[in-house]
Design an enzyme around this catalytic site. Structure first.
Site, PDB file in Angstrom:
ATOM      1  N   GLY A  67       0.500  -0.712  -0.031  1.00  0.00           N
ATOM      2  CA  GLY A  67       0.229   0.264   0.107  1.00  0.00           C
ATOM      3  C   GLY A  67       0.898   0.689   0.028  1.00  0.00           C
ATOM      4  CE1 TYR A  90     -11.107   2.502   6.268  1.00  0.00           C
ATOM      5  CE2 TYR A  90     -12.179   4.714   6.784  1.00  0.00           C
ATOM      6  CZ  TYR A  90     -10.841   4.224   6.610  1.00  0.00           C
ATOM      7  OH  TYR A  90      -9.687   4.505   6.609  1.00  0.00           O
ATOM      8  CG  LEU A 150       1.969   3.368   6.231  1.00  0.00           C
ATOM      9  CD1 LEU A 150       2.875   4.828   6.015  1.00  0.00           C
ATOM     10  CD2 LEU A 150       1.198   3.961   7.545  1.00  0.00           C
ATOM     11  CB  ALA A 204      -6.433  -0.588   6.369  1.00  0.00           C
ATOM     12  CG  ASP A 221      -5.527 -13.247   5.033  1.00  0.00           C
ATOM     13  OD1 ASP A 221      -5.605 -12.678   5.758  1.00  0.00           O
ATOM     14  OD2 ASP A 221      -6.082 -14.382   4.384  1.00  0.00           O
ATOM     15  CE  LYS A 248      -8.424   2.363  10.081  1.00  0.00           C
ATOM     16  NZ  LYS A 248      -7.288   1.434   9.973  1.00  0.00           N
TER      17      LYS A 248
END
Length: 285
Positions: free
Chosen positions: A13, A124, A15, A58, A35, A128
């Site tokens: 990703g 979402y 980041l 994420a 995973d 989080k």
């Protein structure tokens, strides 16, 4: 800090790739290699030399998480996966660094402080927030709460640059406010927390500078790129009125950065990082 003792999840990703550049000797894994939603796979992973987990994995499709399939995936990665990492972190005395989001708030307060009560709106956001709750039960953790992330990958600034270079005049939301967080800044903050013996806990992290709307961020992007496209303002409500599948979004994403700055970390102004980012993008595309 011994880089070989660091595990980076979600290495493909925006980041994750930036963290991998910062810590080239770290063990960087994507979902094919570990995973995090599979509790058995997480338990069986070799944790013997790992002292730090930086979780950059994420599910980030905010609107997709509103669908039946997306809801399952979002909860699996963002909540169950984090719970699996938290469990092994506690078992093996590992420090867990977890990346949170301004989406855990409904956006009704300004600016957001670390002690603001959670008030997530969409699926979402709820996943989080759930992850934040899990991580705070650990003895050794850093939650780095961030917003409007921009790095090497699909992101708002890159999308606007692509439109601008095609001669398109975009219509952009003007009543949502925040500050961009460039991945270089986010990595710099994470490294600071890990190497400066900063107290464990939750820290807001974004670039510093005057808060900006998405529309004005687009104008600033075009200015840095010497593009003369016209940006038309639109409200959040108007933009999403014909998009019933869209998730609700916080109108205010501005963080109070005083806690992070009190650790002797000085955030960069987003305008400086934007100029550098746009210059690099224009030279490489």
């Amino acid at each position: 800090m011994d880089q070989s003792s660091v595990l980076i999840t979600g290495s493909n990703g925006q980041l994750g790739s930036a963290l991998s550049k910062q810590y080239p000797k770290a063990k960087a894994v994507d979902s094919n290699q570990l995973d995090i939603t599979d509790s058995v796979a997480v338990s069986n992973f070799d944790w013997s030399n790992i002292k730090y987990i930086i979780n950059a994995a994420a599910y980030t499709n905010v609107d997709g998480a509103q669908s039946n399939e997306g809801r399952v995936q979002a909860w699996s990665v963002n909540a169950v996966g984090v719970a699996n990492l938290a469990r092994v972190a506690k078992e093996h005395d590992i420090t867990l660094v977890h990346i949170s989001s301004e989406y855990v708030f409904d956006g009704s307060r300004a600016p957001h402080t670390e002690d603001e009560p959670l008030s997530p709106l969409g699926v979402y956001a709820q996943t989080k927030a759930a992850a934040d709750i899990v991580v705070t039960t650990l003895p050794k953790y850093y939650i780095v709460r961030t917003s409007w992330v921009i790095g090497d990958g699909k992101n708002f600034v890159r999308t606007m640059l692509d439109l601008g270079k095609k001669g398109i005049d975009p219509t952009v939301i003007a009543d949502d406010t925040g500050r961009p967080t460039f991945t270089g800044e986010l990595v710099r903050a994470i490294d600071h927390l890990l190497t400066s013996s900063t107290a464990y806990g939750l820290y807001n992290c974004s670039n510093e500078g005057e808060p900006v709307s998405w529309a004005n961020l687009t104008r600033a992007t075009f200015e840095c790129a010497n593009l003369t496209n016209t940006v038309t303002d639109i409200t959040n409500e108007e933009y999403y009125k014909d998009k019933p599948e869209a998730a609700p979004r916080p109108h205010n994403s501005v963080f109070d950065l005083s806690k992070l700055k009190a650790t002797d970390f000085t955030p960069h102004d987003w305008k400086d990082d934007l100029k550098e980012y746009v210059t690099k993008e224009m030279n490489t595309q």
